[in-house]
Write a protein that holds these residues in place. Structure first.
Motif, PDB file in Angstrom:
ATOM      1  N   VAL A 231       0.860  -1.184   0.000  1.00 34.49           N
ATOM      2  CA  VAL A 231       0.000   0.000   0.000  1.00 34.49           C
ATOM      3  C   VAL A 231       0.896   1.234   0.000  1.00 34.49           C
ATOM      4  O   VAL A 231       1.789   1.366   0.842  1.00 34.49           O
ATOM      5  CB  VAL A 231      -0.925   0.003   1.229  1.00 34.49           C
ATOM      6  N   THR A 232       0.669   2.127  -0.931  1.00 35.50           N
ATOM      7  CA  THR A 232       1.515   3.304  -1.096  1.00 35.50           C
ATOM      8  C   THR A 232       0.842   4.538  -0.497  1.00 35.50           C
ATOM      9  O   THR A 232      -0.339   4.523  -0.136  1.00 35.50           O
ATOM     10  CB  THR A 232       1.830   3.549  -2.577  1.00 35.50           C
ATOM     11  N   ALA A 233       1.619   5.618  -0.401  1.00 34.89           N
ATOM     12  CA  ALA A 233       1.132   6.862   0.187  1.00 34.89           C
ATOM     13  C   ALA A 233      -0.128   7.342  -0.529  1.00 34.89           C
ATOM     14  O   ALA A 233      -0.211   7.315  -1.757  1.00 34.89           O
ATOM     15  CB  ALA A 233       2.214   7.934   0.119  1.00 34.89           C
ATOM     16  N   GLY A 234      -1.111   7.766   0.249  1.00 33.03           N
ATOM     17  CA  GLY A 234      -2.373   8.254  -0.304  1.00 33.03           C
ATOM     18  C   GLY A 234      -3.442   7.191  -0.426  1.00 33.03           C
ATOM     19  O   GLY A 234      -4.556   7.486  -0.866  1.00 33.03           O
ATOM     20  N   GLN A 235      -3.123   5.952  -0.046  1.00 30.57           N
ATOM     21  CA  GLN A 235      -4.088   4.858  -0.151  1.00 30.57           C
ATOM     22  C   GLN A 235      -4.516   4.376   1.230  1.00 30.57           C
ATOM     23  O   GLN A 235      -3.770   4.485   2.201  1.00 30.57           O
ATOM     24  CB  GLN A 235      -3.488   3.668  -0.908  1.00 30.57           C
ATOM     25  N   GLN A 236      -5.719   3.823   1.293  1.00 26.71           N
ATOM     26  CA  GLN A 236      -6.149   3.078   2.467  1.00 26.71           C
ATOM     27  C   GLN A 236      -6.806   1.782   2.012  1.00 26.71           C
ATOM     28  O   GLN A 236      -7.395   1.712   0.930  1.00 26.71           O
ATOM     29  CB  GLN A 236      -7.110   3.882   3.351  1.00 26.71           C
ATOM     30  N   VAL A 237      -6.654   0.752   2.845  1.00 25.43           N
ATOM     31  CA  VAL A 237      -7.268  -0.534   2.550  1.00 25.43           C
ATOM     32  C   VAL A 237      -7.936  -1.050   3.820  1.00 25.43           C
ATOM     33  O   VAL A 237      -7.520  -0.741   4.938  1.00 25.43           O
ATOM     34  CB  VAL A 237      -6.244  -1.583   2.046  1.00 25.43           C
ATOM     35  N   GLN A 238      -9.002  -1.819   3.624  1.00 26.44           N
ATOM     36  CA  GLN A 238      -9.626  -2.571   4.708  1.00 26.44           C
ATOM     37  C   GLN A 238      -9.423  -4.054   4.410  1.00 26.44           C
ATOM     38  O   GLN A 238      -9.566  -4.482   3.260  1.00 26.44           O
ATOM     39  CB  GLN A 238     -11.120  -2.260   4.820  1.00 26.44           C
ATOM     40  N   PHE A 239      -9.085  -4.817   5.437  1.00 27.18           N
ATOM     41  CA  PHE A 239      -8.835  -6.242   5.220  1.00 27.18           C
ATOM     42  C   PHE A 239      -9.256  -7.034   6.451  1.00 27.18           C
ATOM     43  O   PHE A 239      -9.339  -6.509   7.570  1.00 27.18           O
ATOM     44  CB  PHE A 239      -7.353  -6.493   4.909  1.00 27.18           C
ATOM     45  N   ASN A 240      -9.539  -8.306   6.215  1.00 27.56           N
ATOM     46  CA  ASN A 240      -9.744  -9.241   7.312  1.00 27.56           C
ATOM     47  C   ASN A 240      -8.775 -10.401   7.121  1.00 27.56           C
ATOM     48  O   ASN A 240      -7.842 -10.308   6.311  1.00 27.56           O
ATOM     49  CB  ASN A 240     -11.200  -9.701   7.402  1.00 27.56           C
ATOM     50  N   GLN A 241      -8.988 -11.509   7.795  1.00 26.39           N
ATOM     51  CA  GLN A 241      -8.036 -12.609   7.710  1.00 26.39           C
ATOM     52  C   GLN A 241      -8.017 -13.290   6.347  1.00 26.39           C
ATOM     53  O   GLN A 241      -7.084 -14.035   6.049  1.00 26.39           O
ATOM     54  CB  GLN A 241      -8.349 -13.622   8.813  1.00 26.39           C
ATOM     55  N   LEU A 242      -9.023 -13.023   5.517  1.00 23.06           N
ATOM     56  CA  LEU A 242      -9.080 -13.633   4.190  1.00 23.06           C
ATOM     57  C   LEU A 242      -8.375 -12.796   3.131  1.00 23.06           C
ATOM     58  O   LEU A 242      -8.102 -13.294   2.039  1.00 23.06           O
ATOM     59  CB  LEU A 242     -10.536 -13.874   3.781  1.00 23.06           C
ATOM     60  N   GLY A 243      -8.091 -11.534   3.435  1.00 28.39           N
ATOM     61  CA  GLY A 243      -7.402 -10.703   2.455  1.00 28.39           C
ATOM     62  C   GLY A 243      -7.961  -9.297   2.386  1.00 28.39           C
ATOM     63  O   GLY A 243      -8.797  -8.879   3.211  1.00 28.39           O
ATOM     64  N   ILE A 244      -7.499  -8.551   1.365  1.00 25.39           N
ATOM     65  CA  ILE A 244      -7.937  -7.179   1.153  1.00 25.39           C
ATOM     66  C   ILE A 244      -9.399  -7.171   0.708  1.00 25.39           C
ATOM     67  O   ILE A 244      -9.780  -7.871  -0.229  1.00 25.39           O
ATOM     68  CB  ILE A 244      -7.074  -6.468   0.086  1.00 25.39           C
ATOM     69  N   ARG A 245     -10.210  -6.361   1.363  1.00 25.30           N
ATOM     70  CA  ARG A 245     -11.629  -6.295   1.022  1.00 25.30           C
ATOM     71  C   ARG A 245     -11.982  -5.035   0.247  1.00 25.30           C
ATOM     72  O   ARG A 245     -12.878  -5.052  -0.584  1.00 25.30           O
ATOM     73  CB  ARG A 245     -12.476  -6.336   2.305  1.00 25.30           C
ATOM     74  N   HIS A 246     -11.304  -3.941   0.539  1.00 16.87           N
ATOM     75  CA  HIS A 246     -11.701  -2.674  -0.067  1.00 16.87           C
ATOM     76  C   HIS A 246     -10.506  -1.740  -0.084  1.00 16.87           C
ATOM     77  O   HIS A 246      -9.655  -1.784   0.804  1.00 16.87           O
ATOM     78  CB  HIS A 246     -12.848  -2.041   0.738  1.00 16.87           C
ATOM     79  N   GLN A 247     -10.432  -0.900  -1.127  1.00 17.80           N
ATOM     80  CA  GLN A 247      -9.349   0.067  -1.247  1.00 17.80           C
ATOM     81  C   GLN A 247      -9.909   1.396  -1.714  1.00 17.80           C
ATOM     82  O   GLN A 247     -10.789   1.445  -2.577  1.00 17.80           O
ATOM     83  CB  GLN A 247      -8.286  -0.431  -2.230  1.00 17.80           C
TER      84      GLN A 247
END
Length: 333
Positions: A231-247
């Protein structure tokens, strides 16, 4: 011999042990006195202070032994007391007495051996509801804790590790002294994060974790070691134990809690109440007919009853306050 020059070019001199840490037992009170002198030795001593130190040093052989031990500790840490200011006072809520006790512990055989093995810092930090905490770790990292947050910190010359047990943190990584080559990791319930020279926030939510990167990059990996994303500057991600869910794009306004503020931009009142509840140890009840009413503005989070009273002045609602612990928001009649 070790020489400690003062500002006038004079030396405070004492013998320094070489490699052995098998020290004889010393009175903790004497060790504490030596620790106090070591912490004070960065100041500009006047002549009475220099004389007082020399008198103390000459009063007993144990004083000289304790000072030798203090200087040995300094030689391993580097630039004490600058290092001690970071290591011993990384938590601003620590009293000086507690900081001194920490240094005395480090001046025992076990403490010195721990430093020699590379384990340089270990702390647990906790905030309660409505509290924030701002600490500087021994490696120069600035760690800020939001309300109701708990972290375990372990720093060594080979690895820097923060375990986020609950809550939200903002990190600005540093690399001081012995930590120059140590990778920086944050572990959450859902994944492992590795900072790649960066400023970022991590919030452990009920069903997922949110990562926001403001500078640099952060590697996100599963607990089994599989890399999910950098994940680079200016980004946000939501994740759980299964992986990235949203960016999506990172929101710098989400860090306003470090200034005791929360920013709402056309936010449903129900969501605002949910956010403000994080900073209030009582209960906030919202009338269901107000749930979708939109609000915008900057809201102080250090006094939630006052914040809601101000909100009532600019919106068609009323706030009742029962004993300061039960707030009810309802339509204005």
């Amino acid at each position: 011999m070790t020489h400690r020059p003062d500002r006038d070019g004079h030396n405070l001199t004492a013998s320094t042990p070489t490699t052995s840490t098998a020290y004889p037992a010393l009175n903790p009170a004497v060790l504490e006195q030596a620790a106090e002198w070591l912490l004070l030795s960065s100041d500009d001593w006047d002549q009475p202070a220099k004389q007082a130190f020399q008198r103390w040093l000459g009063q007993h052989q144990d004083h000289q032994r304790a000072w030798q031990r203090a200087l040995h500790l300094q030689s391993m840490l580097g630039n004490l007391p600058e290092q001690s200011a970071q290591i011993l006072q990384s938590n601003p809520t620590l009293s000086r007495r507690r900081a001194m006790s920490t240094l005395v512990m480090m001046m025992t055989t076990g403490g010195l051996l721990a430093w020699q093995s590379g384990v340089l810092n270990s702390h647990d930090f906790t905030t309660r509801t409505s509290e924030q905490l701002d600490v500087t770790l021994a490696d120069g990292t600035r760690l800020q804790l939001n309300t109701n947050t708990q972290v375990d910190v372990s720093l060594s010359s080979s690895r820097r590790q923060i375990q986020l047990q609950q809550g939200e943190i903002l990190i600005n990584t540093g690399k001081n002294g012995l930590y120059l080559e140590a990778p920086f990791h944050v572990s959450t319930r859902d994944a492992q994060l590795q900072a790649l020279g960066t400023r970022f926030s991590v919030q452990q939510q009920q069903h997922q974790t949110r990562l926001q990167v403001f500078e640099g990059r952060v590697r996100v990996s599963g607990h089994q070691g599989q890399e999910w994303q950098i994940v680079t500057a200016g980004q946000q991600v939501q994740f759980n134990q299964l992986g990235i869910r949203h960016q999506q794009a990172a929101s710098i306004s989400s860090t306003l809690w470090t200034q005791q503020l929360f920013a709402a931009d056309n936010l449903p009142l129900a969501e605002l109440v949910t956010e403000l509840q994080r900073y209030f140890s009582g209960h906030i009840r919202l009338h269901p007919t107000l749930a979708n009413q939109r609000v915008s503005g900057l809201f102080p989070i250090n006094n939630i009853p006052d914040t809601l009273s101000l909100l009532a002045q600019s919106h068609p609602l009323e706030v009742s306050n029962l004993f300061g612990v039960w707030l009810t928001i309802q339509p204005r009649l």
